[in-house]
Design an enzyme around this catalytic site. Structure first.
Site, PDB file in Angstrom:
ATOM      1  N   GLY A  30     -13.704  -9.434  12.124  1.00 31.38           N
ATOM      2  CA  GLY A  30     -14.560  -8.803  11.126  1.00 31.38           C
ATOM      3  C   GLY A  30     -14.443  -7.297  11.129  1.00 31.38           C
TER       4      GLY A  30
ATOM      5  N   GLU B 171     -14.956  -3.756   5.288  1.00 31.14           N
ATOM      6  CA  GLU B 171     -16.286  -3.733   4.695  1.00 31.14           C
ATOM      7  C   GLU B 171     -16.202  -3.355   3.220  1.00 31.14           C
ATOM      8  OE1 GLU B 171     -19.006  -1.342   6.911  1.00 31.14           O
ATOM      9  OE2 GLU B 171     -18.822  -2.590   8.716  1.00 31.14           O
TER      10      GLU B 171
ATOM     11  N   ILE C  16     -12.713 -11.732   4.969  1.00 31.66           N
ATOM     12  CA  ILE C  16     -12.491 -12.114   6.358  1.00 31.66           C
ATOM     13  C   ILE C  16     -11.859 -13.516   6.423  1.00 31.66           C
ATOM     14  CG2 ILE C  16     -13.506 -12.356   8.633  1.00 31.66           C
ATOM     15  CD1 ILE C  16     -13.680  -9.530   7.362  1.00 31.66           C
ATOM     16  N   THR C  17     -10.646 -13.572   6.945  1.00 32.69           N
ATOM     17  CA  THR C  17      -9.873 -14.814   7.025  1.00 32.69           C
ATOM     18  C   THR C  17     -10.361 -15.694   8.168  1.00 32.69           C
ATOM     19  OG1 THR C  17      -7.942 -13.632   6.172  1.00 32.69           O
ATOM     20  CG2 THR C  17      -7.533 -15.741   7.228  1.00 32.69           C
TER      21      THR C  17
ATOM     22  N   GLY D 286      13.248 -18.746 -14.978  1.00 36.64           N
ATOM     23  CA  GLY D 286      12.934 -18.635 -16.400  1.00 36.64           C
ATOM     24  C   GLY D 286      11.554 -19.189 -16.714  1.00 36.64           C
ATOM     25  N   GLY D 287      11.466 -19.941 -17.794  1.00 36.53           N
ATOM     26  CA  GLY D 287      10.179 -20.507 -18.192  1.00 36.53           C
ATOM     27  C   GLY D 287       9.581 -21.415 -17.139  1.00 36.53           C
TER      28      GLY D 287
ATOM     29  N   GLU E 273      -3.771  -5.979   6.225  1.00 37.91           N
ATOM     30  CA  GLU E 273      -3.315  -5.354   7.474  1.00 37.91           C
ATOM     31  C   GLU E 273      -2.847  -3.912   7.246  1.00 37.91           C
ATOM     32  OE1 GLU E 273      -3.624  -6.686  10.362  1.00 37.91           O
ATOM     33  OE2 GLU E 273      -3.445  -8.850  10.228  1.00 37.91           O
TER      34      GLU E 273
ATOM     35  N   THR F  40      -2.645  -1.158   3.706  1.00 37.75           N
ATOM     36  CA  THR F  40      -1.910  -1.115   2.448  1.00 37.75           C
ATOM     37  C   THR F  40      -0.570  -0.393   2.617  1.00 37.75           C
ATOM     38  OG1 THR F  40      -2.896   0.994   1.802  1.00 37.75           O
ATOM     39  CG2 THR F  40      -4.087  -1.013   1.171  1.00 37.75           C
TER      40      THR F  40
ATOM     41  N   GLU G 102       0.267   2.196   1.096  1.00 38.18           N
ATOM     42  CA  GLU G 102      -0.037   3.628   1.181  1.00 38.18           C
ATOM     43  C   GLU G 102      -0.361   4.038   2.616  1.00 38.18           C
ATOM     44  OE1 GLU G 102      -0.431   2.229  -2.896  1.00 38.18           O
ATOM     45  OE2 GLU G 102      -1.306   1.509  -1.032  1.00 38.18           O
TER      46      GLU G 102
END
Length: 389
Positions: A122, A125, A157-158, A346-347, A370, A372, A374
């Site tokens: 956890g 936030e 939270i996974t 393709g489609g 985990e 970004t 950035e």
């Protein structure tokens, strides 16, 4: 980078399991947003949750490279299943294994290592996102009862709301440092703690099989001995955990790229156009598929270089650098790979009955979770000696 014969043998074992026990069911699980308890427990019986845990807790005492191999192979079949393992071990088990007391390890690890239960991490936030230093959840020590009292909220939270979830390790403010900065500590909160509320599962773009929830704490009380590690060291502990997690996410991304490559090679060899010519003969199709092979090889090399450094005890600064590089490259390559695969199909690539559509949806989060892209670029720039903002 060439892996050892033992690692390649383990890869074959996990691949056989993934293709026989996971692959036939993932389309239905994804469509129904179903978290497959039986399949996760089967992963436990195979020993996947205990790869890096010591034998005394029921683990295999294996290396981090083996964990990355397992995550890659599961991710090659389905990204949600891969992240379930990654989060359960990297974010659930490893903090307790690394920072826990003997009593905490004895209490929690056997069930986690066996796959009988899951632990969550956890950190994120609603107001902080990638800023782990912006934690607002508070934990106050009630000395009259010798309990921590938690109030606040977490999001994304996974493994936090399944019937297998036994605990959440929570990052919380436990006071202020002398310089005025927040003192952050890690506290183990059992899943059945009164005052802990698990919100409804998110309706996500991808990772439909993964168990992901928001959490809230309203005077949630846990014993003082549920403090994980040293008080005030929670921030450093979580940063260390995230470094390892970035390598594991890179392995998951490599699985995604490899899946796209495999699917495209098969489809382009069978799909024909005018005069029954396979589309794979056409350079407009063959060249992008060749690019997928480059992405897979490059991403795998970066990932297992980082895993090897982790296994050989590289310095924290070096590990942080290579983990960020591996995570940045593989996550962005995975997004590009799914775009290529969808175009090759393709489609049909736009139809949910084909797995490339699922991989396309699942890939984007790799650039976010985990840390970004950035954040990774900031860390890499700092490692080069460039001044921080």
């Amino acid at each position: 980078m060439t892996l050892s014969p033992e690692h390649e043998s383990f890869r074959r074992t996990v691949r056989e399991f993934a293709e026989s026990e996971i692959a036939p069911h993932v389309a239905g699980w994804d469509r129904e947003h179903h978290f497959p308890i039986d399949a996760v427990r089967a992963m436990g019986k195979l020993g996947l949750f205990g790869i890096t845990a010591p034998e005394e807790y029921g683990g295999a005492d294996g290396d981090f490279t083996s964990l990355c191999v397992a995550i890659e192979e599961l991710g090659r079949v389905d990204q949600s299943i891969g992240i379930t393992l990654e989060a359960a071990v990297g974010l659930g088990i490893n903090p307790i294994l690394t920072f826990g007391t003997h009593e905490q390890k004895e209490r929690w690890l056997p069930d986690l290592v066996s796959g009988h239960s899951l632990a969550a991490f956890g950190l994120t936030e609603p107001g902080s996102g990638s800023d782990a230093g912006g934690i607002r959840t508070k934990a106050t020590l009630d000395e009259s009862t010798d309990e921590w009292v938690l109030n606040g909220a977490k999001q994304f939270i996974t493994n936090s709301g399944s019937e297998m979830t036994s605990l959440i390790t929570v990052a919380a403010r436990t006071g202020n440092r002398p310089d005025g900065r927040a003192e952050v500590s890690a506290i183990i909160v059992p899943a059945d703690t009164p005052g802990l509320e698990v919100g409804p599962a998110y309706d996500k773009l991808g990772w439909h099989i993964s168990d992901t929830h928001p959490l809230s704490f309203d005077d949630a009380r846990v014993p003082a001995d549920h403090l994980l590690g040293e008080r005030g060291r929670g921030y450093a502990q979580f940063l260390s955990t995230l470094d390892d997690g970035r390598i594991a996410i890179a392995a998951l991304a490599v699985g995604c790229i490899q899946a796209c490559l495999d699917l495209c090679v098969e489809y382009a060899g069978e799909r024909t156009t005018l005069n029954d010519i396979p589309i794979g003969q056409k350079q407009g199709v063959a060249f992008p598929i060749a690019d997928l092979a480059v992405m897979a090889e490059a991403g795998r090399a970066l990932t297992y270089q980082a895993a090897a450094l982790k296994d050989t005890g590289a310095s924290h600064a070096e590990l942080k650098r290579v983990a960020s590089i591996a995570k940045l490259y593989t996550s962005e390559a995975a997004v590009a790979a799914t775009r290529v695969a969808t175009q090759v199909f393709g489609g049909y690539g736009f139809m949910e009955e084909y797995p490339v559509a699922r991989f396309y949806r699942d890939a984007k989060i790799l650039e976010i979770g985990e840390g970004t892209s950035e954040v990774q670029r900031i860390l890499i720039a700092r490692s080069l000696g460039l001044p921080a903002e």
